[in-house]
Design a protein around this motif. Structure first.
Motif, PDB file in Angstrom:
ATOM      1  N   GLY A 103       0.504  -1.016  -0.075  1.00 24.36           N
ATOM      2  CA  GLY A 103      -0.132  -0.364   0.167  1.00 24.36           C
ATOM      3  C   GLY A 103       1.024   1.298   0.197  1.00 24.36           C
ATOM      4  N   ARG A 104       1.975   0.873   0.698  1.00 29.94           N
ATOM      5  CA  ARG A 104       3.051   2.439   0.737  1.00 29.94           C
ATOM      6  C   ARG A 104       3.581   2.674  -0.518  1.00 29.94           C
ATOM      7  N   LEU A 105       3.770   1.190  -1.285  1.00 31.11           N
ATOM      8  CA  LEU A 105       4.632   1.881  -2.151  1.00 31.11           C
ATOM      9  C   LEU A 105       4.002   1.978  -3.722  1.00 31.11           C
ATOM     10  N   ASP A 106       2.357   1.698  -3.441  1.00 26.92           N
ATOM     11  CA  ASP A 106       1.960   2.393  -4.451  1.00 26.92           C
ATOM     12  C   ASP A 106       1.080   3.506  -4.539  1.00 26.92           C
ATOM     13  N   ALA A 107       0.892   3.863  -3.331  1.00 28.09           N
ATOM     14  CA  ALA A 107       0.891   5.341  -3.305  1.00 28.09           C
ATOM     15  C   ALA A 107       2.562   6.238  -3.103  1.00 28.09           C
ATOM     16  N   ALA A 108       3.516   5.481  -3.096  1.00 25.02           N
ATOM     17  CA  ALA A 108       4.345   6.305  -3.787  1.00 25.02           C
ATOM     18  C   ALA A 108       4.798   6.471  -4.979  1.00 25.02           C
ATOM     19  N   LEU A 109       4.441   5.449  -5.639  1.00 29.87           N
ATOM     20  CA  LEU A 109       4.249   5.278  -7.014  1.00 29.87           C
ATOM     21  C   LEU A 109       4.025   5.987  -7.378  1.00 29.87           C
ATOM     22  N   ALA A 110       2.938   7.183  -7.537  1.00 33.17           N
ATOM     23  CA  ALA A 110       1.979   7.694  -7.759  1.00 33.17           C
ATOM     24  C   ALA A 110       2.217   8.997  -7.680  1.00 33.17           C
ATOM     25  N   MET A 111       3.606   9.381  -6.689  1.00 35.30           N
ATOM     26  CA  MET A 111       3.709  11.098  -6.195  1.00 35.30           C
ATOM     27  C   MET A 111       5.562  10.774  -6.938  1.00 35.30           C
ATOM     28  N   GLY A 112       6.136   9.782  -7.080  1.00 29.93           N
ATOM     29  CA  GLY A 112       7.094   9.705  -8.193  1.00 29.93           C
ATOM     30  C   GLY A 112       8.476   9.855  -7.237  1.00 29.93           C
ATOM     31  N   THR A 113       9.440   9.616  -8.046  1.00 31.58           N
ATOM     32  CA  THR A 113      11.342   8.840  -7.983  1.00 31.58           C
ATOM     33  C   THR A 113      11.050   9.120  -6.286  1.00 31.58           C
ATOM     34  N   GLY A 114      10.823  10.634  -5.773  1.00 32.01           N
ATOM     35  CA  GLY A 114      11.626  11.137  -4.140  1.00 32.01           C
ATOM     36  C   GLY A 114      10.946  10.633  -3.184  1.00 32.01           C
ATOM     37  N   ALA A 115       9.182   9.894  -4.303  1.00 33.18           N
ATOM     38  CA  ALA A 115       8.738   9.318  -3.085  1.00 33.18           C
ATOM     39  C   ALA A 115       9.243   7.629  -2.504  1.00 33.18           C
ATOM     40  N   LEU A 116       9.201   7.658  -4.037  1.00 36.43           N
ATOM     41  CA  LEU A 116       9.765   6.252  -3.263  1.00 36.43           C
ATOM     42  C   LEU A 116      11.091   5.695  -3.171  1.00 36.43           C
ATOM     43  N   VAL A 117      12.030   6.788  -3.280  1.00 35.38           N
ATOM     44  CA  VAL A 117      13.607   7.233  -1.819  1.00 35.38           C
ATOM     45  C   VAL A 117      12.953   7.115  -1.055  1.00 35.38           C
ATOM     46  N   ALA A 118      12.248   7.775  -0.199  1.00 36.46           N
ATOM     47  CA  ALA A 118      11.255   8.427   1.027  1.00 36.46           C
ATOM     48  C   ALA A 118      10.715   6.795   1.530  1.00 36.46           C
ATOM     49  N   THR A 119       9.517   6.304   0.726  1.00 31.78           N
ATOM     50  CA  THR A 119       9.613   5.047   1.104  1.00 31.78           C
ATOM     51  C   THR A 119      10.439   3.982   1.385  1.00 31.78           C
ATOM     52  N   ALA A 120      11.251   3.723   0.529  1.00 25.63           N
ATOM     53  CA  ALA A 120      11.975   2.677   1.089  1.00 25.63           C
ATOM     54  C   ALA A 120      12.984   2.951   2.384  1.00 25.63           C
ATOM     55  N   PHE A 121      13.448   4.512   2.223  1.00 26.57           N
ATOM     56  CA  PHE A 121      14.400   4.943   3.177  1.00 26.57           C
ATOM     57  C   PHE A 121      13.971   4.890   4.413  1.00 26.57           C
ATOM     58  N   LEU A 122      12.547   5.474   4.612  1.00 21.10           N
ATOM     59  CA  LEU A 122      11.965   4.776   5.605  1.00 21.10           C
ATOM     60  C   LEU A 122      11.548   3.218   6.162  1.00 21.10           C
ATOM     61  N   ALA A 123      10.918   3.075   5.855  1.00 23.36           N
ATOM     62  CA  ALA A 123      10.869   1.416   5.564  1.00 23.36           C
ATOM     63  C   ALA A 123      12.323   0.721   6.210  1.00 23.36           C
ATOM     64  N   VAL A 124      13.509   1.030   5.259  1.00 22.66           N
ATOM     65  CA  VAL A 124      14.590   0.533   6.070  1.00 22.66           C
ATOM     66  C   VAL A 124      15.334   1.389   7.105  1.00 22.66           C
ATOM     67  N   GLY A 125      15.049   2.351   6.967  1.00 22.63           N
ATOM     68  CA  GLY A 125      16.109   3.413   8.064  1.00 22.63           C
ATOM     69  C   GLY A 125      15.894   3.187   9.219  1.00 22.63           C
ATOM     70  N   ARG A 126      14.133   3.171   9.739  1.00 19.55           N
ATOM     71  CA  ARG A 126      13.560   3.031  11.037  1.00 19.55           C
ATOM     72  C   ARG A 126      14.540   1.455  11.734  1.00 19.55           C
ATOM     73  N   GLU A 127      14.456   0.420  10.801  1.00 16.64           N
ATOM     74  CA  GLU A 127      14.910  -0.612  11.532  1.00 16.64           C
ATOM     75  C   GLU A 127      16.640  -0.737  11.567  1.00 16.64           C
TER      76      GLU A 127
END
Length: 283
Positions: A103-127
């Motif tokens: 669900g997060r990735l679908d939303a990021a794909l609709a928003m563009g490259t920056g959102a994809l980078v942020a999604t991956a960063f937030l998903a892995v960065g917290r861990e």
């Protein structure tokens, strides 16, 4: 060494699963063009986590003994709090982690490259930040002047990366809910030892009284420099001469936390989800 291996394995596997779910979803949906931003976000997250760990290690060396103990004790308690939250969170979400990330990735794909980078960063960065902090606290607690704690962490992370790759290739199937339950329970035991050690650090920094009030002293029976004393310290952060405050804190944390964590799932927690990555995997 085993406790640090467990930390590296448990924390690293969470990050590996997140990465393989994100990558597999993009490949399945024919969006390979979005892989590069995802890898950039993952790379930034890993770099920041490593930088955070280095800052903790080398920054603390410039402090006085009391300041080092105060910092070490405070961060150990913070790390235990974060890890406790993390194991309970994963216990609730392991069954529907994949659908949540999709669900997060679908939303990021609709928003563009920056959102994809942020999604991956937030998903892995917290861990990554949680892992860096808890690894630092655990290594600080279990350190015996040898590189074994760091070797244990490195081996755990390497195993996690290998398992993540096998999940992605479809070569390995495992019930993730049960895996995270059992490893989470063991991690709670490790966290109890880190918490007790953190309290001891605060006692040495004169933040908490009672440094001379020992609960017991079995150093003659289990010498700290013996192989079995080293083994107990490496696995459970065992101390043969803990203070009364340390033992009290250890019991007050371990018993209720482990009881709550291992209790049977409630109907809400066990409710079936649209997609279940329990017995994974993605191709």
């Amino acid at each position: 060494m085993f406790s640090n291996y467990l930390i590296g394995l448990r924390e690293g596997l969470e990050a590996s699963l997140v990465v393989c779910i994100l990558i597999a979803y993009l490949v399945k949906t024919g969006r390979r063009d979005a892989l590069r931003p995802i890898w950039i976000g993952i790379g930034i997250a890993v770099a920041i986590a490593m930088g955070f760990g280095c800052a903790l290690e080398f920054g603390s060396q410039e402090l006085t003994f009391e300041a080092q103990e105060a910092l070490g004790g405070s961060l150990s308690i913070l790390a235990v709090g974060l890890v406790t939250w993390m194991v309970f969170w994963m216990r609730r979400t392991a069954r529907h982690l994949r659908s949540e990330l999709h669900g997060r990735l679908d939303a990021a794909l609709a928003m563009g490259t920056g959102a994809l980078v942020a999604t991956a960063f937030l998903a892995v960065g917290r861990e990554g930040l949680e892992t860096a902090l808890f690894v630092w606290a655990s290594v600080h607690a279990a350190s015996d002047g040898t590189p074994r704690p760091l070797i244990g962490v490195a081996l755990g992370l390497a195993t996690a990366v290998l398992l993540g790759w096998l999940f992605y290739r479809g070569a390995l199937k495992i019930n993730l809910a049960k895996f995270f339950t059992w490893t989470g329970g063991m991690l709670v035991v490790v966290a109890a030892g880190v918490l007790a050690y953190g309290v001891h650090d605060l006692q040495e920094a004169n933040w908490i009284p009672g440094i001379r009030d020992l609960a017991f002293d079995i150093s003659d029976t289990i010498p700290p420099d013996s192989w079995y004393g080293t083994l107990l310290k490496g696995v459970l952060n065992f101390q043969p001469d803990p203070t009364i405050v340390q033992v009290t804190v250890w019991l007050l944390y371990l018993i209720p936390t482990l009881t709550l964590f291992l209790r049977p799932s409630t109907p809400t927690e066990a409710a079936p989800q649209p997609t279940r990555p329990d017995t994974t995997t993605a191709r």
